[in-house]
Design a protein around this motif. Structure first.
Motif, PDB file in Angstrom:
ATOM      1  N   LYS A  19       0.845  -1.191   0.000  1.00 30.68           N
ATOM      2  CA  LYS A  19       0.000   0.000   0.000  1.00 30.68           C
ATOM      3  C   LYS A  19       0.877   1.237   0.000  1.00 30.68           C
ATOM      4  CE  LYS A  19      -4.089  -1.962   2.248  1.00 30.68           C
ATOM      5  NZ  LYS A  19      -5.113  -1.793   3.317  1.00 30.68           N
ATOM      6  N   ASP A  20       0.349   2.324  -0.615  1.00 27.92           N
ATOM      7  CA  ASP A  20       1.112   3.572  -0.634  1.00 27.92           C
ATOM      8  C   ASP A  20       0.904   4.331   0.670  1.00 27.92           C
ATOM      9  OD1 ASP A  20      -1.375   4.815  -0.773  1.00 27.92           O
ATOM     10  OD2 ASP A  20      -1.215   5.298  -2.902  1.00 27.92           O
ATOM     11  N   ALA A  21       1.412   5.559   0.719  1.00 32.16           N
ATOM     12  CA  ALA A  21       1.363   6.345   1.958  1.00 32.16           C
ATOM     13  C   ALA A  21      -0.052   6.703   2.366  1.00 32.16           C
ATOM     14  CB  ALA A  21       2.195   7.617   1.801  1.00 32.16           C
ATOM     15  N   GLU A  22      -1.012   6.614   1.426  1.00 25.97           N
ATOM     16  CA  GLU A  22      -2.401   6.895   1.742  1.00 25.97           C
ATOM     17  C   GLU A  22      -3.212   5.616   1.939  1.00 25.97           C
ATOM     18  OE1 GLU A  22      -3.737   9.801   2.442  1.00 25.97           O
ATOM     19  OE2 GLU A  22      -1.719  10.649   2.227  1.00 25.97           O
ATOM     20  N   SER A  23      -2.505   4.516   2.133  1.00 23.47           N
ATOM     21  CA  SER A  23      -3.134   3.208   2.368  1.00 23.47           C
ATOM     22  C   SER A  23      -3.939   2.717   1.177  1.00 23.47           C
ATOM     23  CB  SER A  23      -4.013   3.233   3.630  1.00 23.47           C
ATOM     24  OG  SER A  23      -3.223   3.376   4.786  1.00 23.47           O
ATOM     25  N   ARG A  24      -3.569   3.152  -0.024  1.00 21.63           N
ATOM     26  CA  ARG A  24      -4.189   2.614  -1.242  1.00 21.63           C
ATOM     27  C   ARG A  24      -3.410   1.385  -1.691  1.00 21.63           C
ATOM     28  NH1 ARG A  24      -4.633   8.393  -2.523  1.00 21.63           N
ATOM     29  NH2 ARG A  24      -2.472   8.228  -3.224  1.00 21.63           N
ATOM     30  N   VAL A  25      -4.113   0.366  -2.120  1.00 20.55           N
ATOM     31  CA  VAL A  25      -3.461  -0.860  -2.587  1.00 20.55           C
ATOM     32  C   VAL A  25      -2.740  -0.573  -3.901  1.00 20.55           C
ATOM     33  CG1 VAL A  25      -3.804  -3.239  -3.353  1.00 20.55           C
ATOM     34  CG2 VAL A  25      -5.189  -2.314  -1.480  1.00 20.55           C
ATOM     35  N   ILE A  26      -1.443  -0.858  -3.940  1.00 19.26           N
ATOM     36  CA  ILE A  26      -0.689  -0.701  -5.186  1.00 19.26           C
ATOM     37  C   ILE A  26      -0.242  -2.049  -5.750  1.00 19.26           C
ATOM     38  CG2 ILE A  26       0.087   1.640  -4.683  1.00 19.26           C
ATOM     39  CD1 ILE A  26       2.723   0.519  -3.707  1.00 19.26           C
ATOM     40  N   GLN A  48      -5.741  -7.290  -9.907  1.00 17.40           N
ATOM     41  CA  GLN A  48      -5.750  -5.932 -10.432  1.00 17.40           C
ATOM     42  C   GLN A  48      -6.992  -5.152  -9.990  1.00 17.40           C
ATOM     43  OE1 GLN A  48      -3.246  -4.357 -12.134  1.00 17.40           O
ATOM     44  NE2 GLN A  48      -2.114  -6.215 -11.565  1.00 17.40           N
ATOM     45  N   GLU A  49      -8.057  -5.874  -9.662  1.00 18.55           N
ATOM     46  CA  GLU A  49      -9.283  -5.197  -9.246  1.00 18.55           C
ATOM     47  C   GLU A  49      -9.132  -4.506  -7.893  1.00 18.55           C
ATOM     48  OE1 GLU A  49     -13.103  -7.344 -10.268  1.00 18.55           O
ATOM     49  OE2 GLU A  49     -11.690  -9.023 -10.344  1.00 18.55           O
ATOM     50  N   ALA A  50      -8.143  -4.927  -7.124  1.00 22.32           N
ATOM     51  CA  ALA A  50      -7.941  -4.326  -5.797  1.00 22.32           C
ATOM     52  C   ALA A  50      -7.076  -3.076  -5.850  1.00 22.32           C
ATOM     53  CB  ALA A  50      -7.306  -5.351  -4.860  1.00 22.32           C
ATOM     54  N   ILE A  51      -6.362  -2.870  -6.971  1.00 22.11           N
ATOM     55  CA  ILE A  51      -5.434  -1.753  -7.073  1.00 22.11           C
ATOM     56  C   ILE A  51      -6.173  -0.415  -6.950  1.00 22.11           C
ATOM     57  CG2 ILE A  51      -3.650  -0.665  -8.481  1.00 22.11           C
ATOM     58  CD1 ILE A  51      -3.015  -3.502  -7.442  1.00 22.11           C
ATOM     59  N   GLY A  52      -5.597   0.467  -6.124  1.00 19.48           N
ATOM     60  CA  GLY A  52      -6.152   1.805  -5.958  1.00 19.48           C
ATOM     61  C   GLY A  52      -7.224   1.911  -4.891  1.00 19.48           C
ATOM     62  N   LYS A  53      -7.633   0.799  -4.329  1.00 22.47           N
ATOM     63  CA  LYS A  53      -8.699   0.830  -3.334  1.00 22.47           C
ATOM     64  C   LYS A  53      -8.125   0.886  -1.915  1.00 22.47           C
ATOM     65  CE  LYS A  53     -12.289  -1.405  -6.094  1.00 22.47           C
ATOM     66  NZ  LYS A  53     -11.617  -1.207  -7.379  1.00 22.47           N
ATOM     67  N   THR A  54      -8.963   1.350  -0.986  1.00 19.97           N
ATOM     68  CA  THR A  54      -8.580   1.432   0.426  1.00 19.97           C
ATOM     69  C   THR A  54      -9.541   0.599   1.256  1.00 19.97           C
ATOM     70  OG1 THR A  54      -9.978   3.317   1.012  1.00 19.97           O
ATOM     71  CG2 THR A  54      -7.837   3.808   0.009  1.00 19.97           C
ATOM     72  N   ASP A  55      -9.283   0.550   2.553  1.00 24.61           N
ATOM     73  CA  ASP A  55     -10.160  -0.214   3.447  1.00 24.61           C
ATOM     74  C   ASP A  55     -11.590   0.309   3.429  1.00 24.61           C
ATOM     75  OD1 ASP A  55      -8.175  -1.961   4.278  1.00 24.61           O
ATOM     76  OD2 ASP A  55      -7.493  -0.640   5.867  1.00 24.61           O
ATOM     77  N   PHE A  56     -11.775   1.584   3.078  1.00 23.74           N
ATOM     78  CA  PHE A  56     -13.122   2.148   3.018  1.00 23.74           C
ATOM     79  C   PHE A  56     -13.939   1.539   1.874  1.00 23.74           C
ATOM     80  CE2 PHE A  56     -10.634   5.275   5.298  1.00 23.74           C
ATOM     81  CZ  PHE A  56     -11.468   5.615   6.353  1.00 23.74           C
ATOM     82  N   ASP A  57     -13.239   0.964   0.885  1.00 21.73           N
ATOM     83  CA  ASP A  57     -13.931   0.307  -0.227  1.00 21.73           C
ATOM     84  C   ASP A  57     -14.314  -1.131   0.102  1.00 21.73           C
ATOM     85  OD1 ASP A  57     -13.681   2.472  -2.178  1.00 21.73           O
ATOM     86  OD2 ASP A  57     -11.542   2.035  -2.106  1.00 21.73           O
TER      87      ASP A  57
END
Length: 533
Positions: A148-155, A171-180
């Protein structure tokens, strides 16, 4: 003030263009002909100047577009467009092209610069292959791996992690956070925890907890590690997480603990069976142990009423003799019993001398719906068999459907067998004790008879001995004439005066040690037992 180009300025600019490493060409926007090219462009094309100047640009640059290049048709500056350069020898070279439109002398030209990015493409392709290899390795690892990046987004996510989040493709998880992924009440806690790891650099190592599987909704046990990632300069980049699904291990541990508790319970039942000689105390202690240690809703024990002592109908009913909790106490007090036969699980079990298991009581044809136990969802009835004879059955009930495994049934049936033997032994001991007491009473009566010289004294002594032995507060003995049947001697103790007078007035016949008398109705022995009115 604008200064016109002098020959010296033009000479300087040409020197600059000749020196730069990037290829530069000037194209007539209308005809698409190359009107000028610097040495770097000629070298990259691999043709002399006379072959390049005057050629249409798509002969060498963007050949696939055949003059319909969308980049050139924009009429505005375009930076860093990846295209293809076709060398004079037919070799294709990837280039990064920049286009700048210019009006010169009232005519529109396109100034294009381009650089060979073959090396970069090779590096990118190499990196892509490495990424693909890394992804393949990650996807074939059973552990869950994610970045995850510094904003807790899945990379980056591997297949096991993506599937936990409800995706088939990582790939479907990329860019998402725990809020998703998680519920609004849970996501902020997960997010803040990861932000704290990134800020502080303090990792979480092998923490065990439960996380919902978003595909099935089932809670999974995970052993999770999260470690912050920082650059060489200390910049916070994000974190890497690795989690292992230990659900099966936890289930095995729970099952092991359950088996250990079962064995311990079996040992305690065995100790109770060998140490307790009072049947009532024995069966109550056993059902309490079984309910507590197996974490059950209810446990109870029924005995066949052989003599009719509890129900008044010998051999027809199985009477509840011990039950757990308030429900058990109330049912025993109410004289709860079940008819032997197919009207209930206990009745069927006793009639057939076999165990019966209902993993869903709503589906069982002979389940007895007990109003004292409304939450029962699964039930076992286990026969109590001693010396080949069915003496009762044990009921074990749970609030969960399918609560009993084959191992549970085997362990509990073993305990039921031990209990049946212990009950019969306790009954045998109780009977022997009772007979011993009776013999002792008879012996005491014999001694009293031998010592007594007076008949009235003898009757009184015998009455006292019998009352003491049997625990009665009131009693009567009488002696009748063998010929006339008339009472000649009577001894009594603690009887109401009205009864004594009635007895004497009517001259009722009697026999020695008779403890039944008439007062308008027949009173049995239990009516004058100690404590009865």
């Amino acid at each position: 003030m604008t200064e016109e180009f002098s020959p010296q300025t033009e000479h300087f600019l040409k020197a600059v263009l000749d020196a730069v490493q990037a290829g530069i060409v000037v194209i007539d926007a209308e005809t698409r002909e190359i009107v000028d090219a610097n040495p770097a462009a000629l070298q990259m094309i691999g043709a002399p100047r006379e072959r390049v100047i005057g050629s249409v640009c798509y002969r060498f640059i963007c050949p696939a577009e055949q003059g319909q290049c969308p980049v050139c048709d924009l009429g505005q500056s375009v930076d860093n467009s990846e295209r293809i350069l076709l060398k004079d020898n037919g070799e294709e070279v990837p280039i990064l092209k920049t286009v700048v439109p210019r009006m010169l002398g009232g005519h529109r030209y396109l100034i294009e610069s381009f650089v060979d990015i073959s090396d970069r493409r090779q590096v990118e392709e190499s990196l892509a292959r490495e990424r693909d290899l890394l992804q393949a390795l990650m996807d074939n690892v059973p552990d869950m791996i994610f970045f995850k990046d510094a904003e807790s987004r899945v990379i980056r996510s591997n297949r096991a992690h993506a599937q936990l989040l409800g995706f088939d493709d990582p790939q479907e998880a990329i860019g998402k956070t725990d809020f998703d992924f998680f519920a609004p009440e849970d996501a902020p806690g997960f997010y803040e925890e990861e932000q704290e790891i990134i800020r502080s650099g303090r990792p979480i190592i092998d923490r065990i907890g439960q996380t919902p599987d978003l595909r099935t909704g089932e809670l999974r046990w995970l052993s999770e590690t999260k470690v912050a990632i920082r650059s060489e300069s200390g910049q916070e980049l994000g974190l890497v997480g690795i989690a292992r699904d230990i659900t099966e291990r936890k289930r095995a541990e729970t099952e092991l603990e359950r088996r250990s508790a079962q064995l311990q319970t079996a040992a305690e039942v065995s100790r109770a069976a060998t140490g307790l000689l009072d049947p009532a105390e024995l069966i109550q202690q056993v059902v309490d142990l079984v309910r507590e240690r197996f974490e059950l809703y209810y446990a109870g024990l029924f005995l066949v009423d052989r003599t009719g002592e509890w129900t008044g109908e010998p051999g027809k009913w199985a009477a509840l003799r011990a039950g757990t909790g308030e429900a058990g106490r109330q049912m025993v007090k109410a004289g709860h019993g079940l008819e032997i036969g197919d009207t209930s699980m206990i009745g069927w079990c006793v009639a057939n001398a076999q165990a019966r298991i209902a993993l869903d009581v709503g589906e069982d044809a002979v389940h007895f719906e007990n109003p004292w136990l409304p939450e029962t969802r699964s039930e076992m009835a286990l026969p109590l068999i001693s010396r080949g004879q069915i003496i009762g059955a044990m009921t074990i009930q749970s609030t969960q459907e399918a609560a009993f495994s084959d191992e549970d049934i085997a362990v509990l049936q073993t305990m039921a067998d031990q209990l049946a033997a212990a009950i019969e032994n306790a009954r045998l001991f109780e009977g022997q004790t009772q007979r011993a007491d009776e013999l002792a009473t008879l012996n005491q009566i014999a001694v009293t008879v031998n010592r007594s010289q007076d008949m009235q004294e003898l009757l009184e002594a015998v009455l006292e001995t019998v009352m003491t032995a049997l625990g009665y507060d009131a009693g009567l003995t009488s002696l009748a004439d063998e010929v006339t049947g008339e009472l000649v001697l009577v001894s009594h103790h603690a009887l109401p005066d009205s009864m004594v007078r009635l007895f004497e007035q009517q001259g009722l016949t009697g026999s020695l040690c008779e403890l039944v008398f008439q007062t308008g109705e027949t009173l049995g022995i239990d009516d004058i037992r100690k404590g009865a009115p």
